[in-house]
Design an enzyme around this catalytic site. Structure first.
Site, mmCIF file in Angstrom:
data_model
loop_
_atom_site.group_PDB
_atom_site.id
_atom_site.type_symbol
_atom_site.label_atom_id
_atom_site.label_comp_id
_atom_site.label_asym_id
_atom_site.label_seq_id
_atom_site.Cartn_x
_atom_site.Cartn_y
_atom_site.Cartn_z
ATOM 1 N N LYS A 33 23.090 4.109 -1.983
ATOM 2 C CA LYS A 33 23.553 3.859 -0.625
ATOM 3 C C LYS A 33 22.430 4.018 0.401
ATOM 4 O O LYS A 33 22.246 3.171 1.278
ATOM 5 C CB LYS A 33 24.681 4.861 -0.341
ATOM 6 N N THR A 34 21.682 5.106 0.259
ATOM 7 C CA THR A 34 20.609 5.363 1.218
ATOM 8 C C THR A 34 19.550 4.268 1.139
ATOM 9 O O THR A 34 18.993 3.840 2.143
ATOM 10 C CB THR A 34 19.965 6.728 0.936
ATOM 11 N N ASP A 225 26.449 5.891 8.521
ATOM 12 C CA ASP A 225 26.435 6.417 7.156
ATOM 13 C C ASP A 225 27.667 7.306 6.947
ATOM 14 O O ASP A 225 28.199 7.865 7.902
ATOM 15 C CB ASP A 225 25.154 7.261 7.002
ATOM 16 N N GLU A 226 28.105 7.467 5.728
ATOM 17 C CA GLU A 226 29.224 8.368 5.400
ATOM 18 C C GLU A 226 30.450 8.095 6.258
ATOM 19 O O GLU A 226 31.032 9.018 6.847
ATOM 20 C CB GLU A 226 28.804 9.835 5.573
ATOM 21 N N GLN A 256 34.837 9.939 -1.720
ATOM 22 C CA GLN A 256 34.123 11.179 -1.421
ATOM 23 C C GLN A 256 34.500 11.750 -0.062
ATOM 24 O O GLN A 256 33.735 12.499 0.536
ATOM 25 C CB GLN A 256 32.620 10.941 -1.506
ATOM 26 N N ARG A 615 27.939 14.812 -9.216
ATOM 27 C CA ARG A 615 26.616 15.352 -8.879
ATOM 28 C C ARG A 615 25.736 15.384 -10.115
ATOM 29 O O ARG A 615 24.521 15.526 -10.023
ATOM 30 C CB ARG A 615 26.714 16.794 -8.345
#
Length: 764
Positions: A33-34, A225-226, A256, A615
């Site tokens: 994503k980043t 973002d997010e 998430q 994770r």
DNA sequence: CCGATACGCATTTTT
DNA sequence: TGCGTATCGG
């Protein structure tokens, strides 16, 4: 065309290249994503967009910083620095500083942190003569925060029947009055709390169309973002700003979304396409982080949620090992098992300590793991203590800074009026506060002219107040001529703080001094760094503006040293580790008992578990304990229902389940369950379910074989100890009351137990 | 005004 | 159980 586009997969590239109107990028865990965000910004910069025309919003300073660095690598420092990239709060603060006068604030307004706001609420509740036991400041704060996050001001709150009925149901009908007063008192103090930074930005744009138009014009492209973590206020402001140009790209993963308790609303992302019907949706489904098994296990888990955007996350990495499930007899044994497993894996696969993370639902669980790690000499590092800026001594110093910049800052005033002690106690402060309230003015105004506010004080007190006033007034005149570091130095010296903390060499004083020195170092760094960048905003007010939105997560302290990580699942979001242990997988803990039977809350817990599992890059382990100390009492626990949500094809159930089978039969307390060894997935699932059906309050081996004196132990026997788990008797010595046994426990090592006190039962 | 003791209460926390 | 706050006594 830039070569970096070749580094992207098809979906990522499509998301980067699309810029014809709104887009929604659903980015599965570990899907890069980043990378998409940074390349997209780089691409925009290379295709006609100026950096100041791009607004990129994140939730943490860390995320913003990291993204900026990565963009700088692509397009160079100069361009990257001019981007409007930062957290919602810091960007809006920047805008509010510029436009504050339109809202009736000064351009140097203070930011109240959560503690300031709680303390102000406490004062208001007291002043109103309400019972603090009924009107708990924290709860009131939550209600008000929630209102602000939904863009409801005091008038709106008072007019809303639902809100008020909710308050009444909680026996707090006066919340609307508290909110009203709180709102005005913040304005009076020229202060905004964190939520105000959002609601006032919204109000600014709503009521000043020319201002909105200016920013709409400026921000030709908006990225967020997010997005799953946005609250209604943030969502609304993004809509305000993007309305005219409609170049908005929001990125996130509904799976998430784990911050609803802070006002985040998953519907913002779920229904984004309803707000902008022409939205182009991109899904990033290839996971580059984890093994296939981990990804599949996580998929099988999240599938059980009904509110979600369906997606097929997949991995092309190796298949990997199944997710290991451990069960322990007690919380202590759980710690031992995990610590042992970490040592074993490190030895076997040559991992670094930093490749391990232990993730838990609540901070209270950390202690047991700390002890287990310490016992084995495993270096570890815990996230989430009190952050640097929350330490008392640091807050005290900053309160001086704040009052010197904004004399109306009531919370700063109250904090330092008598620190260091100068003989101005509660009585005097009470009189001043009363006068200030009656005249609708600030404590500072009362301090300046005590007589005109009818304050009755004896001569000594008057003198003390006078000298405090002169001290602060002196700072107010001086400090803006100096840089932040010099100003900070002067204040710490002249206020008497320096003297106060060097009076004696007690350990606490030493650590306080260290912290204050660190603060000063930070100020010095702040100045030199800004100067280097050609930025001359290095005065105390500039430092305050930056520091009030900073948290500890940002300072990457000893990240270079090789240590295992212990933290809550929440704080693990966005991170990755080779090996992850998700511990405390028990009903009432994970999922938390607080989520009760609310399906939405349960789904959030499940998403939290999803975050935990995803994770892991290589190995993931889940563990639960049968008993656990909570609130000073031993509690019996059942395995988490979430364990059943994972397809058993991806699980490795407890290896020693056979022994457990025997134990349970011997104890006749637990129903036996089918041996999983030769089972098909379907029936293993059943066996796991049986574990969950274990009666909740079954006492453990209730005494019949326990430590009675007639109880004979001999070498070779297998026992189950209440806290240490399974162990083998090596030898016994002594008679009667003094009888002792040396036992080698599977997970807790060798122990010598005095049989008179030991709580255990014999298995074989 | 500061220290000691008692009491009550307990998720998660990007800003 | 263990911490943070509340209240009282010196």
């Amino acid at each position: 065309m830039s070569d970096y586009l070749n580094e992207l997969n098809e979906g990522q590239r499509a998301a980067v290249l699309y810029n014809n109107g709104p887009s929604l990028v659903i980015a599965g865990a570990g899907s890069g994503k980043t990378r998409v965000l940074t390349y997209k910004i780089a691409w925009l910069l290379e295709n006609g967009f100026r950096p100041w025309n791009i607004l990129a919003l994140t939730f943490t300073n860390k995320a913003a910083r990291e993204m900026k660095e990565r963009i700088a690598l692509q397009v160079g420092e100069d361009l990257a620095r001019r981007l409007w990239m930062g957290t919602f709060h810091s960007i809006f603060l920047r805008i509010l500083h510029a436009e504050a006068s339109r809202l009736g604030f000064s351009s140097q307004f203070t930011i109240y942190d959560a503690a300031d706001s709680k303390s102000l609420l406490r004062s208001i509740i007291k002043e109103m003569g309400l019972d603090e036991k009924v009107y708990k400041p924290g709860v009131v704060q939550g209600r008000i925060s929630n209102a602000k996050n939904h863009l409801v001001d005091p008038a709106g709150y008072a007019a809303n029947r639902e809100d008020h009925e909710g308050d009444c149901a909680m026996k707090m009908p006066a919340i609307r009055d508290i909110y009203h007063r709180y709102w005005n008192r913040c304005r009076q103090a020229d202060a905004m709390d964190f939520d105000d930074l959002l609601i006032y930005t919204y109000i600014l744009f709503r009521d000043h169309s020319e201002v909105l138009a200016r920013y709409q014009e400026q921000f030709k492209y908006i990225l967020v973002d997010e997005y799953q973590d946005t609250n209604f206020a943030q969502h609304s402001i993004v809509l305000q700003l993007s309305q005219s140009q409609r170049n908005v790209c929001v990125v996130g993963d509904d799976a998430q979304s784990i911050y609803s308790f802070r006002g985040a609303d998953i519907d913002n992302i779920l229904y984004f396409t309803k707000v902008y019907p022409e939205t182009k949706v991109f899904k990033l489904e290839q996971n580059y982080r984890s093994t296939q098994t981990i990804v599949s296990a996580a998929n099988s888990l999240i599938e059980k949620n009904q509110w979600q955007i369906r997606k097929e996350v997949f991995s092309e990495k190796e298949k990997g090992d199944p997710i290991g499930v451990f069960h322990a007899y007690s919380d202590v044994e759980e710690g031992d098992i995990v610590a042992n497993k970490i040592s074993e894996l490190k030895r076997r696969d040559h991992y670094a300590w930093a490749d391990f993370a232990i993730l838990y639902r609540t901070n209270a669980q950390s202690r047991i793991f700390e002890e287990a790690m310490r016992k084995r000499g495993i270096p570890y590092h815990i996230y989430g203590g009190t952050s640097f800026y929350q330490r008392k001594e640091v807050k005290d110093v900053i309160a001086y800074f704040r009052l010197s910049i904004n004399p109306n800052d009531e919370e700063a005033f109250k904090r330092i009026i008598n620190y260091p002690a100068r003989g101005i106690g509660g009585t005097t402060l009470g009189k001043m506060a009363k006068a200030a309230n009656e005249h609708g003015t600030s404590l500072w105004a009362v301090l300046c002219e005590p007589l005109s506010y009818g304050l009755e004080l004896n001569r000594g007190t008057t003198g003390k107040l006078q000298s405090f006033k002169e001290l602060i007034a002196g700072f107010q005149e001086n400090i803006l001529q100096k840089n932040a570091y010099e100003a900070g130095m002067e204040i710490i010296q002249a206020s008497g703080i320096a003297q106060d903390i060097t009076q004696d060499n007690s350990p606490e004083n030493l650590s306080r001094k260290e912290n204050i020195d660190e603060l000063l170092n930070g100020m010095s760094d702040f100045c030199s760094q800004r100067l280097e960048e050609g930025d001359d905003r290095i005065r105390l007010n500039d430092f305050l503006a930056e520091v009030s939105l900073l948290t500890d997560q940002d300072s990457d302290q000893d990240s270079d040293s090789d240590k295992a990580t212990l933290m809550t699942v929440h704080s693990a979001k966005g991170l990755e580790f080779k090996n992850v242990f998700v511990v405390g997988m028990e009903e009432g803990l994970f999922p938390s008992e607080m989520s009760g039977n609310s399906p939405r809350a349960l789904e959030e817990e499940r998403r939290l578990f999803y975050v935990a599992i995803t994770r892991a890059e290589e190995h993931c382990y889940l563990s639960y304990a049968k008993t656990r100390f909570r609130y000073g009492k031993m509690e019996f626990c059942r395995p988490s229902r979430f364990l059943q949500d994972i397809d058993t094809r991806f699980l490795q159930l407890p290896q020693d389940i056979l022994t457990h089978h025997k134990i349970d039969e011997a104890a006749q307390n637990f129903r036996s369950f089918v041996r999983p060894a030769q089972l098909s997935p379907a029936s293993t699932q059943r066996s796991l379910r049986r574990i969950n059906q274990t009666p909740q309050n079954t006492p453990p081996a209730s005494g019949q074989e326990a430590s009675a004196s007639g109880n004979k132990l001999h070498a070779g026997q297998l026992i189950e100890h209440e806290r240490f788990g399974i162990g083998e008797v090596l030898r016994t010595e002594g008679e009667g009351e003094n009888a002792k046994a040396t036992i080698r426990f599977r997970n807790a090592g060798e122990k010598q137990l005095l049989l008179r006190f030991a709580r255990f039962k014999i298995i074989v």
